[in-house]
Motif scaffolding. Sequence first.
Motif, PDB file in Angstrom:
ATOM      1  N   GLU A  29       0.918  -0.999  -0.154  1.00 48.42           N
ATOM      2  CA  GLU A  29      -0.109  -0.293  -0.027  1.00 48.42           C
ATOM      3  C   GLU A  29       0.811   1.284   0.012  1.00 48.42           C
ATOM      4  O   GLU A  29       1.805   1.339   0.867  1.00 48.42           O
ATOM      5  N   TYR A  30       0.500   2.394  -1.001  1.00 45.70           N
ATOM      6  CA  TYR A  30       1.140   3.502  -0.920  1.00 45.70           C
ATOM      7  C   TYR A  30       0.435   4.545   0.023  1.00 45.70           C
ATOM      8  O   TYR A  30      -0.895   3.909   0.403  1.00 45.70           O
ATOM      9  N   ASP A  31       0.923   5.489   0.512  1.00 53.91           N
ATOM     10  CA  ASP A  31      -0.243   6.397   1.303  1.00 53.91           C
ATOM     11  C   ASP A  31       0.191   7.778   0.497  1.00 53.91           C
ATOM     12  O   ASP A  31       0.232   8.653   1.257  1.00 53.91           O
ATOM     13  N   ASN A  32      -0.566   7.380  -0.517  1.00 55.21           N
ATOM     14  CA  ASN A  32      -0.372   8.975  -1.368  1.00 55.21           C
ATOM     15  C   ASN A  32      -1.525   9.888  -0.608  1.00 55.21           C
ATOM     16  O   ASN A  32      -2.443   9.504  -0.205  1.00 55.21           O
ATOM     17  N   PRO A  33      -1.230  11.144  -0.485  1.00 53.42           N
ATOM     18  CA  PRO A  33      -2.185  12.129   0.151  1.00 53.42           C
ATOM     19  C   PRO A  33      -3.645  12.055  -0.807  1.00 53.42           C
ATOM     20  O   PRO A  33      -3.666  11.639  -2.099  1.00 53.42           O
ATOM     21  N   LEU A  34      -4.592  12.559  -0.180  1.00 50.55           N
ATOM     22  CA  LEU A  34      -6.052  12.746  -1.028  1.00 50.55           C
ATOM     23  C   LEU A  34      -5.920  13.580  -2.187  1.00 50.55           C
ATOM     24  O   LEU A  34      -5.482  14.613  -1.803  1.00 50.55           O
ATOM     25  N   PRO A  35      -6.481  13.242  -3.183  1.00 53.97           N
ATOM     26  CA  PRO A  35      -6.541  14.392  -4.399  1.00 53.97           C
ATOM     27  C   PRO A  35      -7.262  15.538  -3.845  1.00 53.97           C
ATOM     28  O   PRO A  35      -8.307  15.309  -2.997  1.00 53.97           O
ATOM     29  N   GLY A  36      -6.765  16.728  -3.923  1.00 54.48           N
ATOM     30  CA  GLY A  36      -7.587  18.127  -3.400  1.00 54.48           C
ATOM     31  C   GLY A  36      -8.816  18.096  -3.830  1.00 54.48           C
ATOM     32  O   GLY A  36      -9.847  18.498  -3.059  1.00 54.48           O
ATOM     33  N   SER A  41     -14.483  18.519  -2.719  1.00 56.09           N
ATOM     34  CA  SER A  41     -15.895  18.174  -3.003  1.00 56.09           C
ATOM     35  C   SER A  41     -16.470  17.478  -1.939  1.00 56.09           C
ATOM     36  O   SER A  41     -17.558  17.756  -2.012  1.00 56.09           O
ATOM     37  N   PHE A  42     -16.153  16.640  -1.078  1.00 61.86           N
ATOM     38  CA  PHE A  42     -16.661  16.219  -0.154  1.00 61.86           C
ATOM     39  C   PHE A  42     -16.961  17.005   0.879  1.00 61.86           C
ATOM     40  O   PHE A  42     -18.137  16.936   1.383  1.00 61.86           O
TER      41      PHE A  42
ATOM     42  N   PHE B 304     -28.311  13.023   2.044  1.00 63.29           N
ATOM     43  CA  PHE B 304     -27.019  12.025   2.484  1.00 63.29           C
ATOM     44  C   PHE B 304     -26.659  11.437   1.065  1.00 63.29           C
ATOM     45  O   PHE B 304     -25.480  10.776   0.869  1.00 63.29           O
ATOM     46  N   SER B 305     -27.465  11.216   0.020  1.00 63.88           N
ATOM     47  CA  SER B 305     -27.294  10.744  -1.103  1.00 63.88           C
ATOM     48  C   SER B 305     -26.065  11.367  -1.935  1.00 63.88           C
ATOM     49  O   SER B 305     -25.192  10.866  -2.338  1.00 63.88           O
ATOM     50  N   VAL B 306     -26.301  12.982  -1.937  1.00 65.33           N
ATOM     51  CA  VAL B 306     -25.346  13.698  -2.462  1.00 65.33           C
ATOM     52  C   VAL B 306     -23.856  13.596  -1.502  1.00 65.33           C
ATOM     53  O   VAL B 306     -22.982  13.550  -2.333  1.00 65.33           O
ATOM     54  N   MET B 307     -24.051  13.640  -0.423  1.00 69.14           N
ATOM     55  CA  MET B 307     -22.686  13.624   0.419  1.00 69.14           C
ATOM     56  C   MET B 307     -22.146  12.105   0.046  1.00 69.14           C
ATOM     57  O   MET B 307     -21.035  11.840   0.341  1.00 69.14           O
ATOM     58  N   LEU B 308     -22.911  11.180  -0.479  1.00 66.43           N
ATOM     59  CA  LEU B 308     -22.378   9.611  -0.502  1.00 66.43           C
ATOM     60  C   LEU B 308     -21.458   9.785  -1.875  1.00 66.43           C
ATOM     61  O   LEU B 308     -20.793   8.902  -2.109  1.00 66.43           O
ATOM     62  N   TRP B 309     -21.633  10.720  -2.731  1.00 65.90           N
ATOM     63  CA  TRP B 309     -20.852  10.907  -4.233  1.00 65.90           C
ATOM     64  C   TRP B 309     -19.369  10.737  -3.841  1.00 65.90           C
ATOM     65  O   TRP B 309     -18.802   9.802  -4.362  1.00 65.90           O
ATOM     66  N   MET B 310     -18.758  11.588  -2.977  1.00 68.36           N
ATOM     67  CA  MET B 310     -17.361  11.303  -2.921  1.00 68.36           C
ATOM     68  C   MET B 310     -16.743  10.227  -2.273  1.00 68.36           C
ATOM     69  O   MET B 310     -15.809   9.381  -2.694  1.00 68.36           O
ATOM     70  N   PRO B 311     -17.355   9.835  -1.185  1.00 69.54           N
ATOM     71  CA  PRO B 311     -17.003   8.748  -0.528  1.00 69.54           C
ATOM     72  C   PRO B 311     -17.017   7.264  -1.642  1.00 69.54           C
ATOM     73  O   PRO B 311     -16.226   6.487  -1.631  1.00 69.54           O
ATOM     74  N   SER B 312     -17.940   7.443  -2.235  1.00 65.59           N
ATOM     75  CA  SER B 312     -18.093   6.331  -3.315  1.00 65.59           C
ATOM     76  C   SER B 312     -16.988   6.493  -4.545  1.00 65.59           C
ATOM     77  O   SER B 312     -16.402   5.350  -4.742  1.00 65.59           O
TER      78      SER B 312
END
Lengths: 205, 794
Positions: A29-36, A41-42, B304-312
């Motif tokens: 496993e690499y431990d690359n940082p998460l893409p910005g 977006s999250f 919550f469905s929209v929030m689920l986008w990035m985790p998926s």
Amino acid sequence: MSRDPRTPKTDPASDATRDTGHNYDGIREYDNPLPGWWVWSFWITIIWGFIYIFFAFLPPKMFSGETSLETEKAEMTARVFGALPDLQLDDATILQYSQKPEWTAIGRSMFQANCVSCHASDGQGSVGPNLTDNAYINVKTPADIADVIANGRKNGAMPAWGKFFEKKEQVMLAAYVASLRGESRPGKAAEGEVPAMPWGKAAEK
Amino acid sequence: MIPIQPQLSSGRLERFSYDDAIVRKFTLAMGIWGLVAFAVGLLAAVELLLPPLRDRMGEGTVGYGVVDTLLSIPYLQFGRLRPLHTNAAIFAFAGNAVFAAVYYSTQRLCKARMWSDKLSALHFWGWQLIIVLAALTLPLGITQGKEYAELEWPIDLLIAVVWLFFFGTNFFMTLAKRRERHMYVALWFYIATIVAVTVLHVFNNLVVPVFGATLVKSYPIYAGVQDAFMQWWYGHNAVAFFLTTPFLGLMYYFLPKAAERPVFSYRLSIIHFWSIVFIYIWAGPHHLHYTAIPEWCQALGMAFSVMLWMPSWGGMLNGLLTLRGAWHKVASEPVLKFFVVGITFYGMATFEGPMMSIKSVNAMTHYTDYTIAHVHGGALGWNGMMAFGMMYWLLPRLFQTGRLYSKKLAATHFWLATAGILLYILPIYVAGLMQGSMWRQLDAGGQIVHPFMKVMTAMQPMYALRAVGGTVFILGALVGAWNFFKTWQMRPAAYEVPVYEAPALTKEYDGDDAAPEANHLGPVIDAAKDISIFSTMWWHRRWERFPVMFTWLVLAGVLIATAFELVPMFLIRSNVPTIASVKPYTPLELYGRDLYISEGCYNCHSQMIRPMLAEVKRYGEYSKPGEFVYDHPFQWGSRRIGPDLAREGGRQSNAWHLIHLRNPTQLSTGSIMPPYRHLLEGKIDYDSIPLRVKAMQHLGVPYTDADYAKAKESAKAQAAQMLKNFMDSNGNKPLDMLSHDGASVIGTYDLTDTQSLALVAYLQRMGTDLSKTAPAASATPAASAATPPAQGSH
């Protein structure tokens, strides 16, 4: 930790400092940082989500279908029938509108959407009677047409449609059906009696 | 003996071997059931083409007779076949693929043989028995009437035992006995799968059985709005924890293996795993937008469905980016081809899901074929391609052939599958968009422009293309089956069973990672540094040593989210405002409703009018939560292959319904509904009716003891009245029985006491209570419930 010799040198992920050193059945496993863009977006969806929930929980029910339905319904009625006075389901009104193609067109749409499975596509009848001949089973005057539509006949053999349509719509549907009389489209054989009162094509003869 | 890299721990060395025989079994089962599931799907797709084809050939022709005969076989009709297709695809094909992946990878990731070979065998044969029972009962119309939870209670009990006690115990005990200190991410996903599916399965299948001599039948303890909530909490999360998490586990094991590349990001694994576990469960209500489910619940589902986008997408990224530096291998290695397309479809489906959860989008796509295209992108594209990729990687290893029989054929399979999926989903997306826009179109006079049958007629070319796409996909699968068979033929006379050696884990462990270093500058910067260090997820490494803690955390995530939605749904009375005029069904209507469920009518007909102008125009007043309080189970449906029936009561005459059941296209030109002639001949099982009333009584439906006592007579009386009403409107003539070619009358139906009367009684009741005036307060609600209405129809 050693670099996979098959990895192209330009691969940033091959940076040994990013290797966790984990090894499961040969899987490393690499431990690359998460893409910005992923992280941002999250966060944005989470923040947006809670803002949406906040507004949705407020009393005005701003995202409710019911709220907007009432408005749309009122607007539509005003746009289509707003210019008309209060209409009665009587002979004179029905006959008057049965001669106005712009209004029977509404009746025709209603007929196509609701009536054709019994009275067939042009009113020539299948399970229900032919509406284009000169005879009727339950109708003596045009007002009876409206009454049959609204209240049905023969224990539901003709269903009651009153609760599905507004009053002015019922006028237009009755007017359209009245206008079919005497069109004589080939279909189900005539049933019932010929009303004494003439209208439709029957009146022109 | 093959020594494995020693660990920090210094337990005594142990020798062990892996059980690959069980993996061979599951892989074979996956292949066989896959072919069955695809074939049944194709048959169902073709059935939607047949009625118009039959009518085009014309009455009296041999072709008409042949097609009509096929269409009227009750065991093969769409309503019964579609649940068989979905259950076979999900639980038989994808299920066995998951088990093959879990049994192969868990042993290797734990450096331990499965805890019990006996439990492995019980799991395998128990699961296959469940599938066989499903394949027998669903065509017989034995169903709970809830999508993907159709199997009746005895099979549900068997599923619970096999899943939790055979599979679950075996898996968790293997974890407990493992010789690898830390659990790899694939195992986390397997844990989530086992825990969540258990919870979902149990809570959605709480039923009261109806005990009769020849009856396998039950009613869910929930009704109406609550049942709908439970069903889609289950339905949505079955997708999450049966079709997503285990396949992500599969991906995390087999993709880096096949690509021979390290996983892209360990910390992305951690974050997207936990966010999937904690967010997914909330999203179920997005299947119920604009329905009678409360507004707040829809809002939670959507957000919550929209929030689920990035985790998926975290899973997709970790998959695709793991291939960095290995893309050149994709060109030559079919296994990687399957994985790349599979993961891409996963990315597409998990973008589309949140998008379709947005209410204004959902208003357009819901009940249409768009959903069907979406799920096939997921099921064929993601689950199918991942399963096949895994299969091709496993075959040479399981059968110890050193190589696949033919890489070329595997590549052929890949191209056929990809082309088949695209040929399937693209026309069906178009069909969905057409339906969505045609259904809502109103003309200048405020009337609907496209009658339902016109829309269905417009779908035929797209449905035909779908069948072609399905055929191409199946051709690919057949090529795969041939490759499977030929590789199997190359196996050695006896399989080698390599023995491995690894130290047992010791209780003490001091190898935990330390937090990364940080040089502290000042208080504000310190805080940022702390966050930065925390977000490297270094602390998670310790957790990976504790399977029990993982299990509890997953369970907590699932239960907490569920409780937030479920508790208010069941406890707040205002969620389902009662309507005084809504009464329990009469015994005959109740029986008719059970027939409706049994025939799978809900697979094509919804019973939920959404508060939208075009929909209210087409179907009548929108549905209210209080209308469904006696509906065990709810029958809102998810798809309109036929029109909505929520306000069907009184819209057509009894005679119309009976003639329509004989041959729908005779009255509805363009209809694709099959004939239901067996209902015109099958007799009502009157003896079972009191049992059904009794079960409903247990569930709190207000039938009195007198209702129960008189249930049989009441049903008989109402059936007689229905028949009389039909005879009256048919000029006292019985219904003609037509030959299969439709050209000649070969007799008449004796409709006395036939099931058709019960079904029509139910149809005539649907949605009518709302417009009735409430009875006077003195009348007991149930007294009127068991009394047939004064008229034959309302």
